[in-house]
Design an enzyme around this catalytic site. Sequence first.
Site, PDB file in Angstrom:
ATOM      1  N   THR A  17       0.579  -1.235  -0.175  1.00 21.20           N
ATOM      2  CA  THR A  17       0.032   0.082  -0.031  1.00 21.20           C
ATOM      3  C   THR A  17       0.835   1.340   0.029  1.00 21.20           C
ATOM      4  O   THR A  17       2.082   1.295   0.230  1.00 21.20           O
ATOM      5  CB  THR A  17      -0.786   0.127   1.388  1.00 21.20           C
ATOM      6  OG1 THR A  17      -0.323  -0.054   2.299  1.00 21.20           O
ATOM      7  CG2 THR A  17      -1.653  -1.000   1.238  1.00 21.20           C
ATOM      8  N   ASP A  18       0.199   2.257  -0.184  1.00 19.06           N
ATOM      9  CA  ASP A  18       0.940   3.615  -0.185  1.00 19.06           C
ATOM     10  C   ASP A  18       0.632   4.180   1.255  1.00 19.06           C
ATOM     11  O   ASP A  18      -0.060   3.428   2.186  1.00 19.06           O
ATOM     12  CB  ASP A  18       0.275   4.683  -1.342  1.00 19.06           C
ATOM     13  CG  ASP A  18      -1.167   4.821  -1.076  1.00 19.06           C
ATOM     14  OD1 ASP A  18      -1.751   4.663  -0.161  1.00 19.06           O
ATOM     15  OD2 ASP A  18      -1.862   5.377  -2.166  1.00 19.06           O
ATOM     16  N   ALA A  19       0.876   5.471   1.468  1.00 15.58           N
ATOM     17  CA  ALA A  19       0.743   6.113   2.780  1.00 15.58           C
ATOM     18  C   ALA A  19      -0.675   6.113   3.145  1.00 15.58           C
ATOM     19  O   ALA A  19      -0.918   6.137   4.515  1.00 15.58           O
ATOM     20  CB  ALA A  19       1.433   7.418   2.862  1.00 15.58           C
TER      21      ALA A  19
END
Length: 136
Positions: A17-19
């Site tokens: 995932t991203d942030a």
Amino acid sequence: MEQSVFHYSARVYYEDTDAGGVVYHARYLHFLERARTEYLRTFNFSQQVLLAENKSAFVVKSMNVDYRIPAKLDDVLHIETSITEIKGASLIFSQAIKRDELTLCQATVKVAYVDLGKMKPVAIPQVIKTMLTHQI
């Protein structure tokens, strides 16, 4: 005859995932690749064996991906994989990544069977074609 669909599950981890906890678009390709590999393993076809014995392998030639709804951290994804077409040196896979019954992503993937020494497509071995033809 009804098309055979292979089912593979994977959980979304933090590294996917991203942030914001949303799956990064390129990670979907990893999930799709794993499902195709496991699908072929159900027929006792190993990429390592093909490489060692035939100096050949299946490689992605083209891919069309339709991202519909994002997957998120901790989701359990269900990847459906089927072969829709077999040609002399290529296979076309239809794949969908789902969360429950909701389709998050769909992909059409063309893989070519390649002689790795020449880096050119060659005919898929008949034993593989015969086994996979029964799945369409």
